[in-house]
Every structure is written in structure tokens, then in C-alpha cells.
Enzyme design. Structure first.
Site, PDB file in Angstrom:
ATOM      1  N   ALA A  36      90.567 104.023  43.475  1.00  0.00           N
ATOM      2  CA  ALA A  36      90.756 102.574  43.492  1.00  0.00           C
ATOM      3  C   ALA A  36      91.163 102.054  42.111  1.00  0.00           C
ATOM      4  O   ALA A  36      91.908 101.089  42.005  1.00  0.00           O
ATOM      5  CB  ALA A  36      89.480 101.879  43.961  1.00  0.00           C
ATOM      6  N   TYR A  73      93.571 102.851  39.728  1.00  0.00           N
ATOM      7  CA  TYR A  73      94.770 103.688  39.787  1.00  0.00           C
ATOM      8  C   TYR A  73      94.933 104.741  38.694  1.00  0.00           C
ATOM      9  O   TYR A  73      95.267 105.877  38.996  1.00  0.00           O
ATOM     10  CB  TYR A  73      96.033 102.818  39.846  1.00  0.00           C
ATOM     11  CG  TYR A  73      96.243 102.143  41.186  1.00  0.00           C
ATOM     12  CD1 TYR A  73      96.067 102.836  42.376  1.00  0.00           C
ATOM     13  CD2 TYR A  73      96.587 100.814  41.254  1.00  0.00           C
ATOM     14  CE1 TYR A  73      96.244 102.223  43.599  1.00  0.00           C
ATOM     15  CE2 TYR A  73      96.771 100.177  42.475  1.00  0.00           C
ATOM     16  CZ  TYR A  73      96.599 100.885  43.645  1.00  0.00           C
ATOM     17  OH  TYR A  73      96.783 100.271  44.850  1.00  0.00           O
ATOM     18  N   GLU A 119     100.183 118.308  41.225  1.00  0.00           N
ATOM     19  CA  GLU A 119     100.501 119.402  40.308  1.00  0.00           C
ATOM     20  C   GLU A 119      99.320 119.726  39.401  1.00  0.00           C
ATOM     21  O   GLU A 119      98.980 120.897  39.189  1.00  0.00           O
ATOM     22  CB  GLU A 119     101.714 119.028  39.435  1.00  0.00           C
ATOM     23  CG  GLU A 119     102.969 118.754  40.224  1.00  0.00           C
ATOM     24  CD  GLU A 119     103.158 117.282  40.599  1.00  0.00           C
ATOM     25  OE1 GLU A 119     104.312 116.841  40.652  1.00  0.00           O
ATOM     26  OE2 GLU A 119     102.148 116.575  40.844  1.00  0.00           O
TER      27      GLU A 119
END
Length: 136
Positions: A51, A53, A60
């Protein structure tokens, strides 16, 4: 260290399948990755959002982190799969992370939502890169 046709097929299938394990409730942007180790193992990862970000982790880095903590330090190739076309390449942070464990001629196969791919080397993805050699 080249990748065989069979290795590439397995690498692509596993990267594409890894998208299904992505945790991306906010962006809905699924990414799967698969690394082929020098010893012939395939290790997958998927993006894990948060949440907050910036706290999320790219597929990867999940795959490479998993491989490294399992004792792998030498790799033959990486495949990254998304649902978009043309295929997405690793972000800048991932490129630098991948560079820590790979050579400049290391191949990165990028797959789109239809299974078509593009391949680039680390040198093409991160020219003039800073790597472990600069600290020796």
C-alpha cells in the site's frame, strides 16, 4: 555461456507462469521473472506490491534475492514476463540489482502478453554501469 533452446523454453514458461503469483492489487501490473543459474536451476519471482508504493518489490529482485540466499551467485540468463506489448524491460533499480550478479553480456529476455520476446544484454540495458569490479 549460451542458453540452449530447451533452457530458453523452460525459462520463458516459468517466467510467464510466475505472473500468476504476483501480488499487485493496486497497479494490476503483473510481472513474473525466472533466472537460470549456472548450475541449471530455474528460480522464479513475481512482483509484490505494498500500500506504501515504494515498499513493493519487483519480480526480478524477488527472483535474484531468492537465488542468492539459496547460495547461487552465477547465472546464465533472466526472463521477465508482463501482460503488455511491447514487453516491459526491468526498471532502473532492478537493472542495477541484476548487474551486481551478472556480466555485461548477460542476456535478459523480455516477454509480452502474447509470449513474444525481445532480448538485450545487461550492457545494452545499463551502459557504463557501476558494478562490483569498480570496488576492487
Amino acid at each position: 555461456m549460451s542458453v540452449t533452446a530447451q533452457e530458453l523454453e523452460t525459462l520463458s514458461i516459468k517466467a510467464i507462469d510466475a505472473k500468476a503469483t504476483a501480488y499487485c492489487p493496486y497497479s494490476k501490473f503483473r510481472v513474473g521473472a525466472c533466472i537460470l543459474t549456472k548450475s541449471g536451476e530455474f528460480i522464479t519471482g513475481a512482483n509484490v506490491e505494498n500500500a506504501s508504493y515504494p515498499v513493493g518489490t519487483c519480480a526480478e529482485r524477488v527472483a535474484f534475492g531468492t537465488a542468492v540466499v539459496a547460495g547461487h551467485k552465477e547465472f546464465k540468463a533472466l526472463a521477465v514476463a508482463t501482460d503488455i506489448s511491447p514487453p516491459a524491460s526491468p526498471c532502473g533499480m532492478c537493472r542495477q540489482f541484476i548487474r551486481e550478479f551478472t556480466s555485461l553480456d548477460f542476456p535478459v529476455y523480455m516477454y509480452d502478453g502474447e509470449g513474444k520476446h525481445k532480448v538485450m544484454t545487461m550492457n545494452e540495458l545499463l551502459p557504463e554501469s557501476f558494478g562490483p569490479g569498480q570496488l576492487k
